[in-house]
Design a protein around this motif. Structure first.
Motif, PDB file in Angstrom:
ATOM      1  N   TRP A  27       0.823  -1.211   0.000  1.00 63.18           N
ATOM      2  CA  TRP A  27       0.000   0.000   0.000  1.00 63.18           C
ATOM      3  C   TRP A  27       0.860   1.265   0.000  1.00 63.18           C
ATOM      4  O   TRP A  27       0.593   2.214  -0.726  1.00 63.18           O
ATOM      5  N   GLN A  28       1.925   1.266   0.802  1.00 62.75           N
ATOM      6  CA  GLN A  28       2.785   2.446   0.896  1.00 62.75           C
ATOM      7  C   GLN A  28       3.437   2.752  -0.446  1.00 62.75           C
ATOM      8  O   GLN A  28       3.457   3.901  -0.885  1.00 62.75           O
ATOM      9  N   ARG A  52       0.836   4.200  -2.863  1.00 66.70           N
ATOM     10  CA  ARG A  52       0.457   5.576  -2.531  1.00 66.70           C
ATOM     11  C   ARG A  52       1.562   6.563  -2.913  1.00 66.70           C
ATOM     12  O   ARG A  52       1.278   7.691  -3.307  1.00 66.70           O
ATOM     13  N   LEU A  90      -6.999   1.371  -5.392  1.00 67.95           N
ATOM     14  CA  LEU A  90      -5.937   2.070  -6.122  1.00 67.95           C
ATOM     15  C   LEU A  90      -6.359   2.467  -7.541  1.00 67.95           C
ATOM     16  O   LEU A  90      -5.735   2.080  -8.523  1.00 67.95           O
TER      17      LEU A  90
END
Length: 155
Positions: free
Chosen positions: A41-42, A45, A149
């Motif tokens: 996820w990081q 992002r 996303l």
């Protein structure tokens, strides 16, 4: 296969690429060796942050995008920045940010990218739907709303 013939052909494709401000392009970039980096996820992002920064600096108008585990689809209206430079900046800046974060410590992107300039007869909304529906077709989710996303201006 004759590698010199292949190298010449790939060079000709790069040289023949058209970059026209105001034109709409579907862009695809793939992670190095198709590593599923964006399951993190990081990392995803951070990539999205770099895409948004280019949008906010009016280098590109993002129409729709989806970050898949091992690639990116980005539907854009090109600003004044040439296509090659836009993708170089998006890939370079995202790689720097992701590597600095510790989310990854290796080469991030495969060389090059794929672009498709939309023709007038192509339906922009259908192309955008195709882009954001990638997680459904890949079997990552059963409903698009379950995949975090992606984005599109038509929301």
């Amino acid at each position: 296969m004759d590698s010199s013939r292949f190298a010449h052909r790939s060079h000709a494709l790069r040289r023949g690429r058209v970059s026209a401000p105001g034109r709409i392009y579907l862009l695809t970039a793939v992670t190095y060796r198709r590593y599923p980096l964006f399951r993190d996820w990081q990392a995803a992002r951070l990539l999205i942050g770099e895409m948004r920064a280019l949008h906010e600096r009016v280098q590109v108008r993002s129409l729709a995008w989806v970050v898949m585990p091992d690639h990116l689809h980005w539907l854009v209206e090109l600003g004044d920045m040439p296509l090659q430079r836009l993708m170089q900046q998006a890939k370079s800046r995202s790689a720097i940010a992701i590597n600095r974060s510790g989310a990854h410590r290796d080469k991030l992107w495969q060389k090059g990218f794929h672009d498709h300039a939309l023709r007038r007869e192509e339906d922009l909304l259908n192309v955008a739907r195709y882009v954001v529906a990638n997680p459904l077709r890949a079997g990552l989710v059963e409903r698009l709303g379950d995949y975090p996303l992606w984005d599109a201006i038509w929301l």
